[in-house]
Design an enzyme around this catalytic site. Structure first.
Site, short mmCIF file in Angstrom:
data_model
loop_
_atom_site.label_atom_id
_atom_site.label_comp_id
_atom_site.label_asym_id
_atom_site.label_seq_id
_atom_site.Cartn_x
_atom_site.Cartn_y
_atom_site.Cartn_z
CB THR A 57 -26.57 -77.93 -4.97
OG1 THR A 57 -25.24 -78.17 -4.45
CG2 THR A 57 -27.52 -79.00 -4.43
CB CYS A 58 -24.78 -73.39 -6.69
SG CYS A 58 -25.14 -73.10 -4.95
CB SER A 113 -23.13 -77.27 3.84
OG SER A 113 -24.10 -78.27 3.75
CG PHE A 119 -30.28 -78.18 8.29
CD1 PHE A 119 -30.10 -79.52 8.56
CD2 PHE A 119 -29.82 -77.26 9.21
CE1 PHE A 119 -29.48 -79.95 9.72
CE2 PHE A 119 -29.20 -77.66 10.38
CZ PHE A 119 -29.03 -79.02 10.64
CB THR A 194 -32.95 -57.32 -9.25
OG1 THR A 194 -32.86 -57.01 -10.65
CG2 THR A 194 -33.68 -56.22 -8.52
CE LYS A 196 -27.19 -67.85 -5.60
NZ LYS A 196 -26.21 -68.95 -5.70
N GLY A 198 -29.06 -59.64 -4.84
CA GLY A 198 -30.18 -58.70 -4.75
C GLY A 198 -31.50 -59.42 -4.54
#
Length: 418
Positions: A57-58, A113, A119, A194, A196, A198
């Site tokens: 993930t990021c 996290s 979650f 617009t 991430k 945004g």
């Protein structure tokens, strides 16, 4: 883990890196896209790995898997990403066996996290297991472990409030609007930018405000059009910014510019205007507050809403840890039963062999021998004997190894287990 007879690999490892020690650039070096995950799993299968799971993930990239040594998993990761072993060693963590199991519980339940109580990671773990299963590198241990983590995650979500309240800035901004603007569904909302943040803000606006009067403006119009198409929103040209601000009741700025893009000169309104600046650095000039009808709220102020929520969530950590402890303990108890499963299986086979030999002997000696009754009685006796042995092994984990050795010696089971 070799004592538990669950994999060809001797130990269960977690190897990975996360936001805690690795910045976004380094995490990017070790990021795995869909194709890379597939190639890595295929190579793992070719190399004889029979249990492996990938998440990327990021905020983190991790491999859970069985191996003789963790370097086998580290090597796989580095071969399928842009990262190097040297880079990995500087920021990485390696957990082994029970610690690796505990780590997955904390990650999957949102306690590890970046945003406490997030979650989203549990769905990533679920998808990761499905992918491993497709490549035939998901064993019974991984299936049981992932299901246990999912169970803990569900309980924490249902039994605590650790995931309640706004956490992301985009959601916090929409929560602020809902709490402070009356009749928000009837207001004209203008979103400028617009990227991430945004995009996330746009999704939250559509989801929570029930407003169909949202207008998007972006310097690159086609980016705005892609998002607008998804939600059936209005898109205007960048040249129309000043005119659209004049119509707006709420202006949300989420551009990535290095200097302010909205200043006092752009705003001419006779009605109240709420301006939310979600950009870093600030993209709305402070001079807009000199205008009588304008209220300006910056990212740092909205972050305080998030911080307050996270502080509130922390009080539920002990409750979540109790739940994790209960489910993890159940999993470890199951794992202990795997330790003596081969011995129990071999003992059952040995008792059945003894039974068959004895019934053959009695069949020859006794006229009108009742095979059916003899089978029922002897099988019930074997079942009761097996139950006593199993309960003994489950009930006294401190002497399990000694008990197993004694059972194997008394019934001569060594050859049957090979």
């Amino acid at each position: 883990m070799e004592d538990y007879h669950i994999s060809k690999g001797k130990h269960f490892y977690t190897i990975g890196l996360s936001y805690k020690k690795a910045d976004a650039e380094i995490r990017g070096h070790f990021s795995l896209d869909e194709e890379s995950k597939n190639r890595l799993l295929q190579q793992a299968k070719d190399e004889g790995v029979d249990g492996i799971l990938l998440t990327s993930t990021c905020n983190r990239t991790e491999i859970y898997g069985f191996a003789e040594h963790p370097f086998q998993l580290i090597k796989l990761l580095c071969e399928h990403t842009h990262g190097t072993v040297e880079e990995f060693e500087k920021v990485a963590y390696v957990h082994k066996n029970k610690k690796a199991i505990s780590h997955m519980f904390r990650v999957g339940t949102g306690l590890d996290s970046q945003i406490l109580g997030d979650f989203e990671i549990i769905s990533q773990l679920r998808l990761a297991f499905t992918r491993s299963k497709e490549f035939d590198v998901a064993n019974a241990f991984l299936e049981r472990l992932v299901n246990a983590v999912i169970q803990a995650s569900k309980r924490i979500k249902n039994e605590t409030e650790i995931s309640s309240g706004a956490t992301s800035v985009s959601f916090a901004s929409v929560q602020y609007i809902l709490n402070n603007v009356e009749n928000v569904s009837e207001k004209n909302i203008l979103l400028f930018g617009t990227g991430k943040i945004g995009r996330n803000t746009c999704e939250n606006l559509v989801k929570h405000t029930q407003n169909n009067q949202i207008t998007l403006i972006n310097r690159t119009k086609d980016k705005a059009e892609k998002i607008a198409g998804k939600f059936s929103l209005i898109v205007k040209d960048y040249a129309d910014l000043q005119a659209e601000i004049r119509k707006a009741d709420i202006l949300i700025v989420a551009t990535g510019a290095q200097n302010p893009t909205v200043s006092k000169e752009l705003i001419y309104c006779k009605k109240d205007l709420l301006v939310l600046d979600l950009s870093i650095p600030k993209n709305v000039s402070e001079d807009v507050t000199k205008l009588e009808n304008v209220q300006l709220l910056h990212l740092d102020q909205l972050s305080k809403i998030t911080d307050e929520t996270l502080e509130r969530r922390k009080q539920f950590i002990p409750q979540a840890e109790v739940i994790i402890g209960e489910v993890e303990n159940e999993f470890n108890q199951w794992l202990e039963t795997r330790k003596f499963a081969p011995t129990i299986k071999a003992l059952k086979k040995k008792l059945r062999t003894m039974k068959d030999a004895e019934l053959d002997f009695q069949r020859k000696k006794i006229a009108d021998f009742n095979d059916e009754q003899a089978e029922i009685v002897s099988n019930r006796i074997i079942q009761k004997i097996m139950k006593h042995f199993a309960n003994h092994l489950k009930g006294d984990s401190n002497t399990t190894d000694e008990s197993l050795e004694l059972i194997q010696k008394v019934f001569q089971l060594e050859e049957l287990q090979k």
